[in-house]
Design an enzyme around this catalytic site. Structure first.
Site, PDB file in Angstrom:
ATOM      1  N   HIS A 284     -10.081  51.048  -7.593  1.00 31.47           N
ATOM      2  CA  HIS A 284      -8.923  50.922  -6.704  1.00 31.47           C
ATOM      3  C   HIS A 284      -8.198  49.617  -7.048  1.00 31.47           C
ATOM      4  CE1 HIS A 284      -6.304  50.422  -3.402  1.00 31.47           C
ATOM      5  NE2 HIS A 284      -7.019  49.458  -2.835  1.00 31.47           N
TER       6      HIS A 284
ATOM      7  N   CYS B  32      -7.911  53.399   1.244  1.00 30.90           N
ATOM      8  CA  CYS B  32      -7.927  53.199  -0.219  1.00 30.90           C
ATOM      9  C   CYS B  32      -9.075  53.939  -0.891  1.00 30.90           C
ATOM     10  CB  CYS B  32      -7.996  51.724  -0.545  1.00 30.90           C
ATOM     11  SG  CYS B  32      -6.745  50.767   0.317  1.00 30.90           S
TER      12      CYS B  32
ATOM     13  N   ASN C 274      -0.553  47.734  -4.808  1.00 31.93           N
ATOM     14  CA  ASN C 274      -1.675  48.457  -4.207  1.00 31.93           C
ATOM     15  C   ASN C 274      -1.119  49.730  -3.551  1.00 31.93           C
ATOM     16  OD1 ASN C 274      -3.651  49.413  -2.469  1.00 31.93           O
ATOM     17  ND2 ASN C 274      -4.276  47.387  -1.755  1.00 31.93           N
TER      18      ASN C 274
END
Ligand code: ACO
Length: 324
Positions: A251, A111, A281
């Site tokens: 993020h 990520c 996500n």
């Protein structure tokens, strides 16, 4: 020399899966997912691949930057879900775009991947090795999900984001002002997906596909302590405070993480734009997709100071202060 982001782009799969749709697949509910994560729906790839989404996001970024693919010197793709082990996603995108001059390679920092790619591009451009970089964050996470595990499959989505980064004269604006990044491999297994087992004649293990598994509470604790600390360090390096920042582009893992980071930084929640409600996500693609959405909505004006921050598997984290 100023290193500036001069164009952004993004690409999401055509098909959307809502929380109610997911409740048909695993034992979950819109109420559970929304209240714990803020996610309402996510796009899942059907015919799209990591490379095709990357190429579409990259084309849009090049168009936004008003430059051609032949001007790209460096092409970095951040992903943990490339279509092949080799060639890299970056090489696939190079071929799809016809960016023949570019040096192309991938970065695996989960990520944080887009931020690691941005910092790597910065280093190449700052030293004068290259002038123009195209960086992509792209994931098809749906192919590494266990679709019987409700604790993970509800959290993630597919998509790609891209940015063109260029070495410019100082008069054109300051661009990337400060960076901070780190890794902690000792805690890596709290968020993991194994690679292929070794099936050679000596090891002889059968092939078993592996999927993402996560200790959600440990990841949560890591995020809410590491991210504010990283942002404070990068602001200090830039000689700024939270008050100087118009937006914190984080993020997009979980709305509770974002709210906790805002609280710990004593910054207004309105300064933290969100895309996880409609994207879930998307790991390395989260930050560039959100940045592109903000850019296209006209939220970013020349001279605005923003913080971008990625965190996740590895464990890894990275933050930057950028003057738009
Ligand atoms: N639907 C319904 N119930 C569920 C679901 C689901 N999708 N998933 C888990 N549950 C159940 C569990 O089985 C458990 O039931 P039990 O009490 O009967 O055993 C209960 O809900 C609580 O499970 P927990 O895992 O303890 O749930 P928690 O409250 O910790 O929430 C979450 C899970 C949202 C993942 C949380 O830990 C979190 O926010 N973690 C942050 C990490 C994160 O967001 N990771 C994303 C990827 S990492 C990254 O990008 C950096």
């Amino acid at each position: 020399m100023a290193i500036r982001i001069i164009g952004t782009g993004s690409s999401l799969p055509r098909q959307v899966m809502t929380n109610d749709d997911l409740a048909e697949v695993v034992d979950t509910s819109d109420e559970w997912i929304s209240s714990r994560t803020g996610i309402k729906e996510r796009h899942l790839a059907k015919e799209e691949t990591t490379a095709t989404m990357s190429a579409e996001a990259a084309r849009k970024a090049l168009m936004d930057a008003r430059i051609g693919a032949e001007e790209v010197d460096l092409l970095i793709a951040a992903t943990i879900t490339g279509d092949y082990i080799t060639p890299s996603t970056a090489c696939e995108v190079q071929a799809l775009l016809g960016a023949g001059k570019a040096v192309a390679f991938d970065i695996n920092a989960a990520c944080s991947g887009f931020m690691f790619a941005l910092h790597t591009a910065y280093a190449y451009l700052q030293t004068g090795i290259y002038k123009t970089a195209l960086i992509v964050g792209a994931e098809t996470l749906s192919k590494i999900m266990d679709w019987t595990d409700r604790s993970t499959c509800v959290l993630f989505g597919d998509g790609a984001g891209a940015a063109v980064v260029r070495a410019c004269e100082e008069g054109e604006g300051s661009g990337l002002l400060a960076f901070e990044q780190g890794s902690d491999g000792s805690r890596g297994k709290v968020l993991a997906c194994e690679g292929r087992q070794n099936g050679n004649p000596l090891a002889g293990r059968p092939f078993v596909p592996s999927y993402v598994h996560m200790d959600g509470q440990e990841v949560y604790k890591f995020a809410v302590t590491t991210v504010p600390a990283s942002i404070r360090r990068v602001l200090e390096e830039a000689g700024m405070t939270e008050a100087d920042i118009k937006y914190f582009v984080l993020h997009q893992a979980n709305i509770r993480i974002i709210q906790s980071v805002a609280k710990r930084l004593k910054a207004e929640e309105e300064k933290f734009p969100v895309s996880l409600d409609h994207c879930g996500n998307v790991s390395a693609a989260s930050v560039p997709i959100l940045l592109d959405e903000m850019n296209r909505k006209g939220l970013l004006e020349k001279g605005d100071k923003i913080v971008m921050s990625g965190f996740g598997g590895g464990l890894t984290w990275a933050s930057a202060v950028v003057e738009w």
